[in-house]
Design a protein around this motif. Sequence first.
Motif, short mmCIF file in Angstrom:
data_model
loop_
_atom_site.label_atom_id
_atom_site.label_comp_id
_atom_site.label_asym_id
_atom_site.label_seq_id
_atom_site.Cartn_x
_atom_site.Cartn_y
_atom_site.Cartn_z
N LEU A 267 42.54 36.18 45.69
CA LEU A 267 43.63 36.97 46.26
C LEU A 267 44.97 36.26 46.10
N ARG A 268 44.98 34.94 46.28
CA ARG A 268 46.23 34.18 46.14
C ARG A 268 46.75 34.26 44.71
N LYS A 269 45.85 34.04 43.73
CA LYS A 269 46.27 34.05 42.33
C LYS A 269 46.77 35.43 41.89
N ASN A 270 46.21 36.48 42.49
CA ASN A 270 46.56 37.83 42.05
C ASN A 270 47.51 38.55 43.01
N SER A 271 48.12 37.80 43.92
CA SER A 271 48.97 38.42 44.95
C SER A 271 50.24 39.04 44.37
N ARG B 29 50.27 43.41 45.06
CA ARG B 29 51.41 43.80 45.90
C ARG B 29 51.09 45.08 46.67
N GLU B 30 50.42 46.02 45.99
CA GLU B 30 50.10 47.30 46.64
C GLU B 30 49.17 47.10 47.83
N PHE B 31 48.22 46.16 47.72
CA PHE B 31 47.26 45.95 48.80
C PHE B 31 47.56 44.71 49.63
N LYS B 32 48.78 44.15 49.47
CA LYS B 32 49.30 43.10 50.33
C LYS B 32 48.36 41.89 50.43
N PHE B 33 47.96 41.38 49.26
CA PHE B 33 47.07 40.23 49.23
C PHE B 33 47.67 39.01 49.93
N GLN B 34 48.99 38.86 49.91
CA GLN B 34 49.63 37.69 50.51
C GLN B 34 49.40 37.59 52.02
N ILE C 288 46.40 49.01 31.69
CA ILE C 288 45.98 47.86 30.87
C ILE C 288 45.69 48.32 29.44
N TYR C 289 45.05 49.48 29.31
CA TYR C 289 44.73 50.06 28.01
C TYR C 289 46.01 50.25 27.18
N ARG C 290 47.10 50.63 27.84
CA ARG C 290 48.36 50.87 27.13
C ARG C 290 49.15 49.59 26.89
N GLY C 291 48.63 48.45 27.38
CA GLY C 291 49.26 47.18 27.06
C GLY C 291 50.04 46.54 28.19
N LYS C 292 50.03 47.13 29.39
CA LYS C 292 50.75 46.53 30.51
C LYS C 292 50.02 45.28 30.99
N THR C 293 50.78 44.31 31.46
CA THR C 293 50.22 43.05 31.95
C THR C 293 50.43 42.91 33.44
N ASN C 294 49.73 41.92 34.03
CA ASN C 294 49.86 41.63 35.46
C ASN C 294 49.55 42.86 36.32
N TYR D 206 19.57 45.92 50.44
CA TYR D 206 21.02 46.10 50.53
C TYR D 206 21.58 46.54 49.19
N GLU D 207 22.67 47.30 49.25
CA GLU D 207 23.44 47.60 48.04
C GLU D 207 24.54 46.55 47.92
N LEU D 208 24.70 46.01 46.71
CA LEU D 208 25.69 44.97 46.49
C LEU D 208 27.10 45.55 46.37
N VAL D 209 28.05 44.88 47.00
CA VAL D 209 29.48 45.14 46.84
C VAL D 209 30.09 43.83 46.39
N VAL D 210 30.90 43.85 45.32
CA VAL D 210 31.38 42.59 44.76
C VAL D 210 32.89 42.62 44.55
N THR D 211 33.48 41.44 44.65
CA THR D 211 34.85 41.20 44.24
C THR D 211 34.79 40.18 43.12
N THR D 212 35.39 40.49 41.97
CA THR D 212 35.17 39.69 40.77
C THR D 212 36.44 38.99 40.30
N LEU D 213 36.25 38.09 39.35
CA LEU D 213 37.37 37.36 38.74
C LEU D 213 38.15 38.23 37.78
N SER D 214 37.64 39.42 37.49
CA SER D 214 38.30 40.30 36.52
C SER D 214 39.06 41.46 37.16
#
Length: 633
Positions: free
Chosen positions: A78-82, A88-93, A120-126, A416-424
Motif C-alpha cells: 500500500l505504501r509503494k502504491n499510494s 489515491r482513489e482508495f486513500k492508501f496513505q 494500462i492497455y492503452r499505455g498509461k503508467t502508475n 474457505y474461499e481465498l481473497v488475495v492482494t497481490t504485488l501486481s
Amino acid sequence: MIAYTSLFAMIFVGGLIVSVLAQIRKKRRSKFHTVRSLLIHYFINRFVYLLGAKARRRLEKDTKSFPQVQETFLLNILRKNSKTKYGREFKFQEIRSCRDFTDVHPITKYDHYKPFVDEIYRGKTNVLTNQDPWMLAVTSGTTGRSCLIPKTRNNSRVFVEYGFSVGLYHTLFNVLPLADSLQKSLKLFHAPQVRCSEGGIPIGPSTLAPSLQLHALSTPRVHLDVPSEPAGLYIHVLFALRDRDLGAILGNFAFWIHGVFVFLERNWKLLVQDLEKGEINMDLDITDGVRKELNKLLKPDKQRANELRVEFQKGFDGIARRIWPHLAYVHGVVSGSSELYATQLRERYLKGVALCSTIYGATEGLIGVNLWPLNSELCYLLVPRSMFFEFIPLEHTHEEQPKTLFGDEIEPGCLYELVVTTLSGLYRYRIGDVVKVVRFYNNCPVVEFQYRQGQLLNMRSEKTTETMMYEAITNVLRGKGEKFNLVDYTCAESILLDFIPTKMDFVKENIGQGKNNNHKCKADFDDVKPFYIIFLELSATRDPEENRLLSQELDHALCEVNPFYLIRRENGGCIDRLKVCLVQPGTFKKFRDFLLKVTPTAVNQLKIPRKLTSKEQLMFFCENSGHRARLNN
C-alpha cells in the motif's frame, strides 16, 4: 608479492575447477550435452538450488510469525502504491493496519479492475502499481471469460524465488536426491502467440517458453519456431525418446503429460522409424528450415530404435520407466481438474515413477509451495511474501461483500474461499479458489485445493464440487471392466439447455417431455426440474441399452458423496435425476481443439473445464456426440 597473489589465485581457480569436475563426474548426465551446455546446466542448477536454500530459510522464519509478516507485506504494498491513480482513489496513505484495509476497501472481482486495465492497455503508467507491468497475462478462462491480469517484475521474482527455487529445486532435490542430476528433462511447452497492446505491453499467457532453460531440456531450441502444436508435440516426444537417460518430465498440468503418453501410444511406430533413419518424416507440418535444423541434430540410431520397439510391443503399462530407466520424477499440477489424468498416469504409464506437484499458483501469482511432494496428501504452505491472504468461510461465499478472516483466525478442517492482494495491483481480489485448511506449519496455514467457484454445480444450494463428482464417477465405473475405463468427462447444469436448437435430436428425444418441439428446447423443459448432464467418454463405445443404468448408478453414487444433493433429490425432489451422455471416442480431443480456437487460452494453460459455462460449449457436445451418444433417463 604480485607473483604470490597470482599463484594463489591460480591454485584457487584450479582447485575450484577440480572440485566442479569431480561433482559433475558423480552426477548422471545426458550424452547429448556439449561441454558448454553441461557446464551451464551445472552452474544454473547450483545457483537455483542455493537461491532456493536461502529462500527456504526465510520462508521457515516467516511461517513462525505469519500474521506479522503478512501485515508488514500488505502495508508495504500500500505504501509503494499510494501515489498511483488507484492508491489515491482508495486513500492508501491513510491505511495503518490490516483491519483498516478491510474496513475501507471492498472485496473485488475482475470487473472492478477492467477500467484500470484498459488504461494500462492503452499505455498509461502508475495506474494500479508504481512498478508498471511488464506484461498483461491472459487467464485460462476455465470458469468463464478470459481476463487480462497485469504482471509486475516483483510478482514474477517471487514466483521464481519461492515457487521455482524452493518448490521445484530445493524441496524436490532434497526428497529425491536422484533428481539433482545433469540429465536432460522433457519440458512441455509451446511457443505462445504474443501480441502487444496499444501501449506496447506484451499480451500472452503467464507461462512463456523456457528460453533460459533450453540447455537442460531434451527439446532443441528450434522447436520455438514451430507454430503447429501437433508438430511441436511430435518433436518434444521424438527428442525425448532418443535420450535413454532422460531425467524428468515437466508439464504445467497432468493433462498435458498424460497426452504425451497417449500420443506416444498412437504414434510410436513412426517415431521409432524416424530415430532409426535419423531424419524427420516428410509428413510433419514444419518448414524446410526447421526440418533441416532438426535433421542436423538427429543421427541414425538403430540400437535405440530397436530397444524402444521391443518395449512398445510389450504394451504400455509402466512404459515410462521401461524406456527411460533413470527417470527420477514427473512434475505437474495433479489436483482439481487434473486429478483424473494424474490417476491414469499413476495407474498405467508411470507405475513407480514419482508424480509430484510442488507449486500452487495462478495467473495472479504464487499462492503456495508443497514442502512434502511425496506425501499422498497434496497440500501447500501459503507463501507469506507472495500475497496477502484473506479467507471467506464457505457458508458466506454467496454474499457480495462477506466478512473475511485473517490467517490467524481460520481453523483446520474448514473450507474457505481465498481473497488475495497481490504485488501486481489486485486488492482484496476473489481469486475463485476454495481451499481446505489442513493444518498449520508453525503459524502458517497449510491448505488443500478443493475446487474453483465457477466449477461448482449448484442449482439448489447443493454445492456439488469437482472432487465429489469425480469420486462418484470413479465409484460407479470401478470394477466394471476395461471397456468402462474413463477417458474424460465434463458436466453441465440443465439451465444451459435454454435456446439450444432442437436439431440436436438426442437432447429432445431423451429429455424433452413437452409437446412443442418446433423451435427451442426451452419449451420442452417448462415443467421439468433442473438436473445435471454428465458427458462421459469411455475407452470403448457402449450400447445405449447396456449403459442405461449408468444414470441411476451415478445419481445414487452422487447422493452418497454429497449429502446436500441427496436432500435435494429426496425431500421434495427439487432436483431431478442426473442424465448421462456417453460421447463418441475422440470427443474430448475435439473439444480441446475447439477451446483453443474460440478462446485466447494458450496451449500451455489449457484445462478441460469440469463444468460447461456457456451455451457454445454445450452446443459443441450436442453437435459432436451424435445419435449414438444419448442422454439416458
